[in-house]
Design a protein around this motif. Structure first.
Motif, short mmCIF file in Angstrom:
data_model
loop_
_atom_site.label_atom_id
_atom_site.label_comp_id
_atom_site.label_asym_id
_atom_site.label_seq_id
_atom_site.Cartn_x
_atom_site.Cartn_y
_atom_site.Cartn_z
N ASP A 106 0.98 -1.38 0.01
CA ASP A 106 0.06 -0.14 0.11
C ASP A 106 0.76 1.48 -0.09
O ASP A 106 0.31 2.36 0.17
CB ASP A 106 -0.98 -0.16 1.16
CG ASP A 106 -2.15 -1.01 1.14
OD1 ASP A 106 -2.26 -1.57 -0.01
OD2 ASP A 106 -2.42 -1.35 2.22
N GLY A 107 2.36 1.33 -0.26
CA GLY A 107 2.75 2.57 -0.18
C GLY A 107 3.95 2.56 0.92
O GLY A 107 4.87 3.15 0.85
N PHE A 108 3.23 2.64 2.14
CA PHE A 108 3.93 2.82 3.44
C PHE A 108 5.01 1.57 3.60
O PHE A 108 5.22 0.99 2.74
CB PHE A 108 3.11 2.99 4.53
CG PHE A 108 2.47 1.64 4.90
CD1 PHE A 108 2.97 0.88 5.77
CD2 PHE A 108 1.05 1.85 4.37
CE1 PHE A 108 2.23 -0.40 6.21
CE2 PHE A 108 0.21 0.46 4.79
CZ PHE A 108 0.78 -0.63 5.67
N SER A 123 5.93 6.66 6.33
CA SER A 123 4.71 7.06 5.47
C SER A 123 4.84 6.87 4.17
O SER A 123 6.14 6.78 3.70
CB SER A 123 4.30 8.46 5.57
OG SER A 123 5.20 9.42 5.23
N ALA A 124 3.79 6.96 3.31
CA ALA A 124 4.01 6.64 1.75
C ALA A 124 4.95 7.82 1.09
O ALA A 124 5.61 7.54 0.38
CB ALA A 124 2.65 6.50 1.03
N ARG A 128 8.60 7.44 -0.93
CA ARG A 128 8.77 7.45 -2.30
C ARG A 128 10.23 7.35 -2.81
O ARG A 128 10.27 7.14 -4.13
CB ARG A 128 8.22 8.89 -2.76
CG ARG A 128 6.88 8.90 -2.56
CD ARG A 128 6.37 10.60 -2.94
NE ARG A 128 5.06 10.86 -2.59
CZ ARG A 128 4.48 11.83 -2.51
NH1 ARG A 128 4.97 13.00 -2.69
NH2 ARG A 128 2.98 12.23 -2.19
#
Length: 752
Positions: A106-108, A123-124, A128
């Protein structure tokens, strides 16, 4: 031989200060890590390389290059950081935390801290600029909305991957690689002209040209086309590249391996104990090719004399050599169903190091005297030369022990096997008394045919031959750990901590709901696990309870700090018996060899900080191998079940969550999900205490250990997922043909 031992010993010994004339302060020009850390601490400020050179009175360009290499190793280890001015700073002074990134679909993500403290949430947005597997330095910034410790990325210390495997998609002229690894949420942009011969939909390997930033996606170049999705063998290729498992041997490694030849030279045998007339036996699986260990046992007094001879890999893989550096990169041999990625080149792993029958081999021997109570009363280590008397398999030895057949066992070694079996019984009795956890869970065997397709999947039960070798190896490992501890030399222990309180509390609530007495998490001991297993062994849900208990246990790891082994109920344990396929075992051999050859712990070339770093690397590489093989097995099981959509099977519930129940088919050891949405005519809630899904209206309950009849409703190779439905709620309507259409549409969804 004296000269050989001197050369080997000095290669593992700290370089001492010169005591004559105007000698340099270090015979080896580069100071140890501990000395550099002390230098930076004393300076009280960041230092450039030239300032470090001056502090140690070092001179010359070659020395500067070696120092920079040492400093950058310390950066990768998370001990120091290089700032934008090219100065090296202590991470502790900057209040930074070093660790390894674990991404989420989910990106995180999370950072597993080097200091062993709780993971830190990223956090996402912070994720990055980084990939799963990267080593980073972060700063704690507070807590997120769920109360988790949250961090902010400060620096990338080391990239975990340089290549990524995934599916190549071309839409509207733009090329993208979607990573197969679900922990990598990025999309790799492939610029025009960098796609090579790759076609839309193929599985490829992309080399990263530009790593991601907080504002830019990563870019890459396709360097290999693996093939079409579903192609035989593609799953292993994907896993190898997705997890960054090295497969190619650098030129320097190939050259060094060729220098050894195929036979042990006569000079290497001198000064070693000659065991060539001893009936040392190897007992392994029928498909084994690398033989690390051999055993021999004979009566001695009221007990037994047991020899465990292990391949002397450290004699060939010297500290700092190309072979050594490559072995660190690999960390472990990785065993896939269709191939093996070895830690060492096959000329060593299957040849000169392997204890093949009827040929001379160098070995490190642990000699133990075992009492009638199954305790090792004394032990010693020494270097030897041996000649394996026979290469036996587990099934051959098991048939001999049980009396089914003795035709395959040479008469000359039959008495030796009986002695080994007798000492195993003593060890087993002692194991039971000390309370080692007994979870005898069968392993899955996936057999491939000559065309690379799955021939069969089956559960492989363990027999006394497996247990015999296991107990002999455990005994040698224990003595290795005690030897290291006694000599206070820096090495890696295999530690297994007590279960984490929150995990054990979940297990406790579940077991209490079944009417079992369970200790408080603060007072749990291995013996109590065994008492619980004894209580439930005749219950129909005993297998499910065993799996729940297994999940509650911590993961074992490698560290120079000995905290004992909870599962084996031991206060000291190390891995000594598999140096061909595990780097920690090779490190243990080096430490033992250093002492056996007269070296002192204070003069050993490794210090604690370097050993901590190597422990983190070895633990990470072990997890990498486990994840890669688990993914391949999951993919192969899905492929095996593709033509079985619509078939009915008896299964057992092995897991319960708020979104459904996991059911295992015992005959294949294959798991599938009965999703909560497929349970008709009710709303279901998840009860943590009883590990059950309970219908609000009907009271229908699905719990661990329940036997259910299911139908295979869907197989998705992309997500490596198999869906089941309960038979009494209607047969699955999707035939295999329709299932393949669903498979394609699910991939289309991911493309968008």
């Amino acid at each position: 031989m004296c000269h050989l031992i001197y050369t080997e010993q000095t290669s593992l010994t700290k370089r001492k200060k010169s005591t004559s004339g105007r000698g340099k302060p270090y015979q080896h020009p580069v100071p140890k890590r501990a000395a550099i850390l002390t230098c930076l601490t004393d300076a009280g400020r960041p230092l450039k390389p030239d300032a470090v050179m001056k502090a140690f009175d070092l001179k010359g360009q070659r020395t500067r290059t070696l120092l920079l290499d040492q400093l950058h190793k310390m950066v990768r280890a998370g001990q120091i950081i290089e700032n934008r001015r090219g100065e090296f700073c202590l991470i502790a002074k900057l209040e930074l935390i070093a660790g390894t990134v674990s991404g989420h679909a989910d990106g995180f993500g999370f950072v597993a801290r080097d200091d062993g403290a709780d993971d830190v949430y990223l956090s996402a947005r912070e994720m990055r600029a980084i990939f799963d597997g990267d080593r980073v330095a972060i700063r704690i910034i507070g807590e997120d909305r769920r109360g988790r410790t949250e961090g902010k990325l400060v620096e990338v210390l080391e990239r975990g991957l340089s290549e990524i495997a995934g599916q190549f998609i071309r839409e509207r002229g733009i090329g993208v690689v979607i990573p197969d690894n679900p922990k990598i949420a990025h999309r790799i942009l492939i610029a025009k002209g960098e796609a090579g011969s790759a076609k839309h939909g193929q599985i490829v390997v992309a080399k990263i040209l530009d790593f991601p930033t907080h504002v830019e996606q990563p870019t890459g170049k396709i360097v290999k086309v693996i093939g079409e999705p579903g192609k035989r063998g593609v799953a292993t290729d994907i896993a190898i590249h997705s997890h960054g498992i090295p497969t190619d041997w650098p030129k320097a490694v190939r050259g060094q391996a060729r220098q050894f030849g195929k036979e042990v030279p006569a000079d290497a045998k001198k000064g070693r104990a000659d065991l060539r007339d001893v009936n040392l036996l190897t007992i392994d699986g029928a498909d084994a090719r690398d033989f690390d260990d051999a055993v021999f046992c004979e009566p001695a007094g009221d007990g037994y004399r047991l020899l465990v001879a292990i391949a002397d890999v450290s004699n060939y893989v010297e500290y700092g050599s190309p072979l050594d550096k490559q072995a660190i990169r690999r960390g472990t041999s990785v065993y896939f169903p269709d191939r093996v990625v070895p830690m060492l080149p096959e000329t060593l792993s299957n040849g000169l190091c392997s204890l093949n029958p009827k040929v001379d081999r160098l070995c490190m021997v642990c000699e133990m005297h075992v009492s009638a109570e199954g305790k090792v009363t004394r032990a010693k280590f020494f270097e030897g030369v041996m000649r394996s008397a026979a290469r036996l398999t587990y099934s051959q030895v098991s048939d001999f022990i049980t009396g089914e057949s003795n035709e395959q066992i040479p008469k000359a070694v039959q008495k030796d096997i009986q002695n080994l079996h007798a000492v195993y019984k003593l060890f087993a009795k002692n194991r039971s008394q000390r309370g080692a956890i007994e979870l005898d869970i069968p392993q899955t065997r996936i057999e491939m045919d000559e065309h690379g397709a799955i021939a069969r999947i089956s559960a492989v039960p363990r027999n006394d031959a497996h247990r015999l070798i296991e107990e002999c190896m455990i005994a040698a490992n224990v003595q290795a750990a005690k030897f290291l501890r006694k000599n206070r030399i820096s090495a890696l222990y295999r530690v297994h901590a007590k279960p984490k309180p929150e995990r054990f509390e979940e297990l406790r609530l579940y077991l209490v709901s079944l009417g079992l007495k369970v200790p408080h998490p603060d007072h749990v001991q291995p013996k109590q696990f065994n008492k619980l297993l004894e209580q439930v062994k005749d219950r129909p849900d005993s297998a499910a309870i065993s799996m729940a208990m297994l999940r509650s246990l911590s993961h074992a790891e490698y560290t120079p700090v000995n905290v004992g082994h909870f599962g084996l109920a031991l206060d000291a344990y190390a891995h000594f018996t598999s140096p061909i396929r595990r780097y920690p075992d090779l490190l243990v051999h080096r430490a033992i060899s250093h002492i056996v050859r007269g070296g002192k712990a204070g003069a050993y070339i490794y210090d604690k900080s370097e050993m901590e770093h190597l422990g983190n690397i070895c633990s990470a590489h072990e997890r990498r191998a486990e994840e890669a093989t688990r993914e391949v097995e999951a993919w192969l099981k899905c492929q095996y079940m593709e033509d079985k959509v619509g078939n009915e099977y008896e299964g057992v519930v092995t897991g319960v969550t708020n979104f459904g129940v996991f059911v295992q088919l015992p005959e294949f050891q294959i798991d599938g999900l009965v999703h909560v949405t497929s349970l008709q005519n009710d709303y279901y809630r998840f009860d943590v205490g009883s590990q059950s899904l309970i219908g609000d209206r009907s009271g229908t309950r699905y719990s661990l250990g329940d036997k259910l009849r299911i139908v295979v409703s869907r197989v998705d190779l992309d997500s490596k997922r198999i869906d089941f439905q309960l038979v009494d709620q209607g047969r699955a309507t999707s035939p295999a043909k329709n299932n393949k259409k669903k498979h394609k549409s699910s991939r289309k969804k991911r493309k968008r």
